[in-house]
Design an enzyme around this catalytic site. Structure first.
Site, PDB file in Angstrom:
ATOM      1  CE  LYS A   1      39.422  53.030  29.721  1.00  0.00           C
ATOM      2  NZ  LYS A   1      38.776  51.739  29.544  1.00  0.00           N
TER       3      LYS A   1
ATOM      4  CD  GLU B   1      31.089  61.510  40.610  1.00  0.00           C
ATOM      5  OE1 GLU B   1      31.573  61.722  39.473  1.00  0.00           O
ATOM      6  OE2 GLU B   1      30.111  60.769  40.799  1.00  0.00           O
TER       7      GLU B   1
ATOM      8  N   GLY C   1      38.017  50.094  33.820  1.00  0.00           N
ATOM      9  CA  GLY C   1      38.192  50.785  35.105  1.00  0.00           C
ATOM     10  C   GLY C   1      38.310  49.817  36.273  1.00  0.00           C
ATOM     11  NE  ARG C   2      33.324  45.973  35.363  1.00  0.00           N
ATOM     12  CZ  ARG C   2      32.868  46.694  34.353  1.00  0.00           C
ATOM     13  NH1 ARG C   2      32.979  48.016  34.384  1.00  0.00           N
ATOM     14  NH2 ARG C   2      32.311  46.127  33.311  1.00  0.00           N
TER      15      ARG C   2
ATOM     16  CD  GLU D   1      31.064  50.008  36.793  1.00  0.00           C
ATOM     17  OE1 GLU D   1      30.570  50.909  37.488  1.00  0.00           O
ATOM     18  OE2 GLU D   1      32.245  50.031  36.420  1.00  0.00           O
TER      19      GLU D   1
ATOM     20  CG  HIS E   1      28.647  40.211  67.015  1.00  0.00           C
ATOM     21  ND1 HIS E   1      28.224  39.548  68.140  1.00  0.00           N
ATOM     22  CD2 HIS E   1      29.860  39.684  66.701  1.00  0.00           C
ATOM     23  CE1 HIS E   1      29.151  38.683  68.520  1.00  0.00           C
ATOM     24  NE2 HIS E   1      30.162  38.742  67.655  1.00  0.00           N
TER      25      HIS E   1
ATOM     26  CE  LYS F   1      29.406  58.028  35.044  1.00  0.00           C
ATOM     27  NZ  LYS F   1      30.477  57.547  34.176  1.00  0.00           N
TER      28      LYS F   1
HETATM   29  O1  F6P Z   1      30.695  55.417  36.770  1.00  0.00           O
HETATM   30  C1  F6P Z   1      31.279  54.258  36.356  1.00  0.00           C
HETATM   31  C2  F6P Z   1      32.709  54.399  35.931  1.00  0.00           C
HETATM   32  O2  F6P Z   1      32.756  54.658  34.570  1.00  0.00           O
HETATM   33  C3  F6P Z   1      33.487  53.166  36.316  1.00  0.00           C
HETATM   34  O3  F6P Z   1      33.363  52.153  35.417  1.00  0.00           O
HETATM   35  C4  F6P Z   1      34.854  53.715  36.472  1.00  0.00           C
HETATM   36  O4  F6P Z   1      35.660  52.844  37.194  1.00  0.00           O
HETATM   37  C5  F6P Z   1      34.569  55.009  37.174  1.00  0.00           C
HETATM   38  O5  F6P Z   1      33.368  55.460  36.599  1.00  0.00           O
HETATM   39  C6  F6P Z   1      35.632  56.062  37.058  1.00  0.00           C
HETATM   40  O6  F6P Z   1      35.884  56.446  35.740  1.00  0.00           O
HETATM   41  P1  F6P Z   1      37.194  57.235  35.367  1.00  0.00           P
HETATM   42  O7  F6P Z   1      38.358  56.395  35.689  1.00  0.00           O
HETATM   43  O8  F6P Z   1      37.088  57.511  33.899  1.00  0.00           O
HETATM   44  O9  F6P Z   1      37.207  58.505  36.177  1.00  0.00           O
END
Ligand code: F6P
Length: 545
Positions: free
Chosen positions: A206, A212, A265-266, A351, A382, A510
């Site tokens: 987003k 990452e 995002g979620r 979240e 199990h 972060k």
């Molecule tokens: O670290 C949390 C977060 O901001 C989430 O809410 C989001 O889904 C994820 O990181 C990824 O963010 P982006 O889509 O901006 O890479």
């Protein structure tokens, strides 16, 4: 009156909790032969059985009243119409619009947000079909045979869950791989058997700033370039709300599929972030997924609260978490396709509702979102079910099961279903001392051994479950289930008076990671002023690097 503890129903619910803690599910069922009919809700082929929750009609009525007192009707209306429901970020949360049918309209900031959604959806579908049909090919003219989706959190969990869940509907034209972790092994393993000349790389972010995702995207680009040189860009696609950043990264404008700030995002799998879904499954299945979600949106928006599945699921959760003070919930799909559901719901719920301050910024004095965890049945039986049945902590459980498999052996599937139903029954009613004594006597145990084993083989019961039973895990049904979970989270947040759409709690870590990296790389000055533990760990790690 934002403080929910001062609402009239709150004190009534505290009394209900005292009364029902002294009761038991056995007693509740014995007192009401129609309990199942009263507490099982249906929508289309989906049945949600809440009769094994430690609730009675009076407590349920108080929970509904509490929701109404919280201004639920207005909040729900605001959610669907583009009101500012994410107050700390001053944004709407319009994920419902992403699955609205063609022809919908929604004026927002002087534009028709619905028209923009439909235009991007049509672009996504055209692109997906062109790739699937081999009209759009890789830089060397070869058809694509794999999709590598790079993203993290909400930019990965949803599309991954959907592609895994609906794999029986895929026609095998494209393989799909998901990479989230910055751990180099994750990407290394994902591409080990892919060929750069036939792989389409989707970068989903987003913000297009997530470390990452960008690190993995850079590495994937280098992997493409090693084979394709500058033509590698033909293989890169961005799914983002910040197209200018994707362009700066080197992605061609026609390969950028945008979405909007108002998509959390979620809640984003229904947007461009979900491009892997039509690529993998085809647009017909993607549309069925959206249609199932839209049908659930309409149910949530219009069904009476007593018969409203997301609402009633949420009320049971609030009851467990806030009034019975049970701080965790397990999610156990008896459905291999839903093996990523616990991880997906962990983000969606924790979240959204893992918050300690109210919308007004005051500390909350009531338990909010529970710890969500889980695993698939029967595997989990199990592993952690021992704790669920006899542990000292009572953990409510969501059980999900299909009546029929999409594909495969119907007989073994019935055995799976029998396990799901049996576990819900065992958790609810357990096995009393007397029943256990009779059982052990039938097994022929000698009296001394019987007496010794008796407490170990007794089951306390009264462990609540929400049971989701559906016909088959089709694209349509999955869409409805996921929309139900989204609305359940929203409804909980309304009662708890928290902002379910922000996630400030992820920021500090972060920032600190960015500060720590130079110290790990040997910058001695970087650690000044830090606590002794962190300095000690950094120093130790440096000797091992
Ligand atoms: O670290 C949390 C977060 O901001 C989430 O809410 C989001 O889904 C994820 O990181 C990824 O963010 P982006 O889509 O901006 O890479």
């Amino acid at each position: 009156m934002p403080d929910p503890t001062r609402r009239p129903s709150w004190s009534a619910l505290l009394k209900d909790a005292r009364r029902l803690r002294r009761s038991s599910l056995r007693a509740l069922f014995a007192a009401d032969p129609d309990r199942f009919a009263r507490f099982a809700l249906r929508f289309e082929d989906l049945l949600l059985d809440l009769s094994k929750q430690r609730l009675d009609l009076q407590a349920r009525a108080h929970l509904i009243a509490l929701l109404e007192e919280a201004g639920f009707a207005e909040r729900r209306q605001a959610l669907f119409s583009g009101g500012i429901v994410n107050r700390t970020e001053a944004r709407p949360a319009l994920h419902t619009l992403l699955r609205a049918p063609e022809g919908s309209r929604l004026p927002l900031d002087g534009r028709d947000a619905a028209a923009e959604v439909m235009a991007v959806r049509r672009r996504l579908e055209r692109f997906a079909e062109a790739v699937r049909e081999g009209r759009l090919r890789g830089a060397r003219g070869e058809p694509f045979d794999a999709v590598l989706h790079i993203g993290i959190g909400g930019s990965e969990l949803g599309p991954r869950l959907v592609c895994e869940a609906l794999a029986p509907f895929a026609d095998g034209r494209l393989r799909v791989r998901f990479v989230a972790n910055i751990d180099p092994r994750a990407l290394g393993e994902a591409i080990a058997d892919l060929h750069p000349a036939r792989t389409l790389v989707l970068v989903a972010s987003k913000t297009f700033t997530t470390r990452e995702t960008l690190a993995n995207a850079r590495h994937a680009r280098a992997w493409l370039e090693a084979e394709l040189a500058s033509a590698a860009s033909d293989h890169l696609v961005a799914l983002t709300a910040r197209p200018e950043r994707a362009r700066a990264f080197g992605i061609a404008p026609e390969r950028i599929f945008p979405f909007w700030d108002w998509v959390g995002g979620r809640f984003s799998l229904w947007s461009s972030v979900g491009l892997a879904i039509p690529l993998y499954l085809g647009t017909a299945h993607f549309r069925a997924l959206l249609a199932g979600a839209h049908a659930m949106d309409e149910h949530f928006r219009t069904a009476p609260l007593q018969a409203n599945l997301p609402v009633q699921a949420a009320l049971a959760d609030v009851w467990n978490s806030t009034f019975l003070r049970l701080p965790a919930r397990a999610v156990v799909p008896y459905d291999h396709g839903l093996r990523s559901l616990p991880a997906y719901l962990q983000q969606l719920e924790m979240e959204s509702n893992g918050k300690g301050v109210s919308e007004e910024g005051d500390p909350v004095a009531w338990p909010t979102g529970p710890v969500v965890w889980g695993g698939t049945g029967t595997d989990a039986q199990h592993a952690f079910f021992q704790h669920l049945h006899q542990g000292t902590a009572v953990v409510p459980v969501d059980i999900l099961a299909a009546a029929r498999p999409v594909a495969g052996d119907a007989e073994r599937h019935r055995e799976l279903l029998a396990n799901a139903l049996a576990q819900a029954r065992a958790l609810a009613f357990g096995r009393t001392l007397e029943e256990t004594r009779a059982q052990l006597a039938r097994e022929g145990l000698d009296p001394e051994l019987l007496a010794r084993l008796l407490p170990h083989r007794t089951f306390p019961g009264d462990r609540p479950t929400s049971f989701f039973l559906y016909h088959k895990l089709t694209p349509y049904r999955l869409g409805g289930l996921l929309a139900l979970f989204e609305h359940r989270v929203f409804t909980q947040g309304v009662i708890w008076n928290i902002d379910s759409f922000d996630q400030w709690g992820v920021e500090l870590g972060k920032e600190l990671a960015a500060q720590l990296l130079p110290a790990l790389c040997g910058d001695a000055a970087a650690g000044e002023g830090w606590d002794a533990s962190t300095r000690g760990l950094v120093a130790a790690a440096r000797t091992m690097i």
